[in-house]
Design a protein around this motif. Sequence first.
Motif, PDB file in Angstrom:
ATOM      1  N   CYS A  77       0.824  -1.207   0.000  1.00  0.00           N
ATOM      2  CA  CYS A  77       0.000   0.000   0.000  1.00  0.00           C
ATOM      3  C   CYS A  77       0.858   1.257   0.000  1.00  0.00           C
ATOM      4  O   CYS A  77       1.794   1.385   0.789  1.00  0.00           O
ATOM      5  CB  CYS A  77      -0.909   0.018   1.228  1.00  0.00           C
ATOM      6  SG  CYS A  77      -2.020   1.449   1.314  1.00  0.00           S
ATOM      7  N   VAL A 126      -8.295   3.011  -0.760  1.00  0.00           N
ATOM      8  CA  VAL A 126      -9.076   3.184   0.458  1.00  0.00           C
ATOM      9  C   VAL A 126      -9.232   4.685   0.657  1.00  0.00           C
ATOM     10  O   VAL A 126      -8.335   5.358   1.139  1.00  0.00           O
ATOM     11  CB  VAL A 126      -8.356   2.590   1.681  1.00  0.00           C
ATOM     12  CG1 VAL A 126      -9.254   2.645   2.914  1.00  0.00           C
ATOM     13  CG2 VAL A 126      -7.900   1.170   1.412  1.00  0.00           C
ATOM     14  N   SER A 127     -10.368   5.213   0.257  1.00  0.00           N
ATOM     15  CA  SER A 127     -10.585   6.656   0.380  1.00  0.00           C
ATOM     16  C   SER A 127     -12.062   6.935   0.183  1.00  0.00           C
ATOM     17  O   SER A 127     -12.885   6.018   0.110  1.00  0.00           O
ATOM     18  CB  SER A 127      -9.760   7.439  -0.650  1.00  0.00           C
ATOM     19  OG  SER A 127     -10.142   7.076  -1.965  1.00  0.00           O
ATOM     20  N   SER A 182      -3.897   4.692  -0.406  1.00  0.00           N
ATOM     21  CA  SER A 182      -4.690   5.184   0.722  1.00  0.00           C
ATOM     22  C   SER A 182      -4.077   6.455   1.296  1.00  0.00           C
ATOM     23  O   SER A 182      -2.860   6.650   1.251  1.00  0.00           O
ATOM     24  CB  SER A 182      -4.766   4.118   1.819  1.00  0.00           C
ATOM     25  OG  SER A 182      -5.494   4.595   2.944  1.00  0.00           O
ATOM     26  N   ALA A 187      -7.547   7.514   5.897  1.00  0.00           N
ATOM     27  CA  ALA A 187      -8.344   6.350   5.498  1.00  0.00           C
ATOM     28  C   ALA A 187      -7.713   5.035   5.945  1.00  0.00           C
ATOM     29  O   ALA A 187      -8.409   4.035   6.130  1.00  0.00           O
ATOM     30  CB  ALA A 187      -8.533   6.349   3.981  1.00  0.00           C
ATOM     31  N   ALA A 188      -6.393   5.035   6.127  1.00  0.00           N
ATOM     32  CA  ALA A 188      -5.683   3.794   6.469  1.00  0.00           C
ATOM     33  C   ALA A 188      -5.735   3.447   7.951  1.00  0.00           C
ATOM     34  O   ALA A 188      -5.332   2.347   8.343  1.00  0.00           O
ATOM     35  CB  ALA A 188      -4.223   3.906   6.025  1.00  0.00           C
TER      36      ALA A 188
END
Length: 227
Positions: free
Chosen positions: A4, A33-34, A119, A123-124
């Motif tokens: 990531c 991931v957002s 990400s 978000a992470a």
Amino acid sequence: GSTCLVARTNTYLWMCLFYVLENIPKKFKVAFVSNKSGIERIEDTAYLIIGPRDKIKAKFLKSMKSIEQLSHFVKQVKSSDWGWILQLVISVRPQRILDLCSRIRKQTVPLKRAHIIFSTVHAAKGLEFSHVLLGEDFPLLCSPPSGVTSEDIEEDGEEYFFRRTLSDFRLDHSLGGTLSLKEEVNALYVACTRAKSSVRLNSTLTDLLSVTGLSKYFKGDTIQTTT
């Protein structure tokens, strides 16, 4: 294992995503991931500039007569939600944005099936990945504090890091951002601790390790988080 790229800002995250898509085969799969509405807002902003306007989905943007009106709104209310999108679309160019968004939709898969995940730090939070690549958009956390020389740091060794407080370091806002030093340190900590196996260093962490005298304990640009 999963890999990531963790970025500090949405703008950098999407710029990296666009760069990767333009330089990898179409069979290469990505995930991010957002904000799920991010891609639609990006496309809508591009349509606001080059049309057709009937493809704009966001009611807010439909009320805008031009990109200049949106820009004025962003400056007036200091909207971070639309500000980064406006910056991204203008920087990359609207038609290219639409082409790349089309590729994103075709090459995006669930996290477990992706070759690389994108990400933001925010978000992470709460997630873990085998390998983390730190984005280069984290503001530089420090330079040698006033009155402290490189010789002092070398002489003190690892004790230097533990005896210094956050107030000894300066935050470089040349890349933008208005958060406090404590908040930026916390963001970098969150990004690093998402990794289960390794962290690929960025300039910010490299400088931090150097100025605290800890760089001598690490080789190369990757830190192994497991043994």
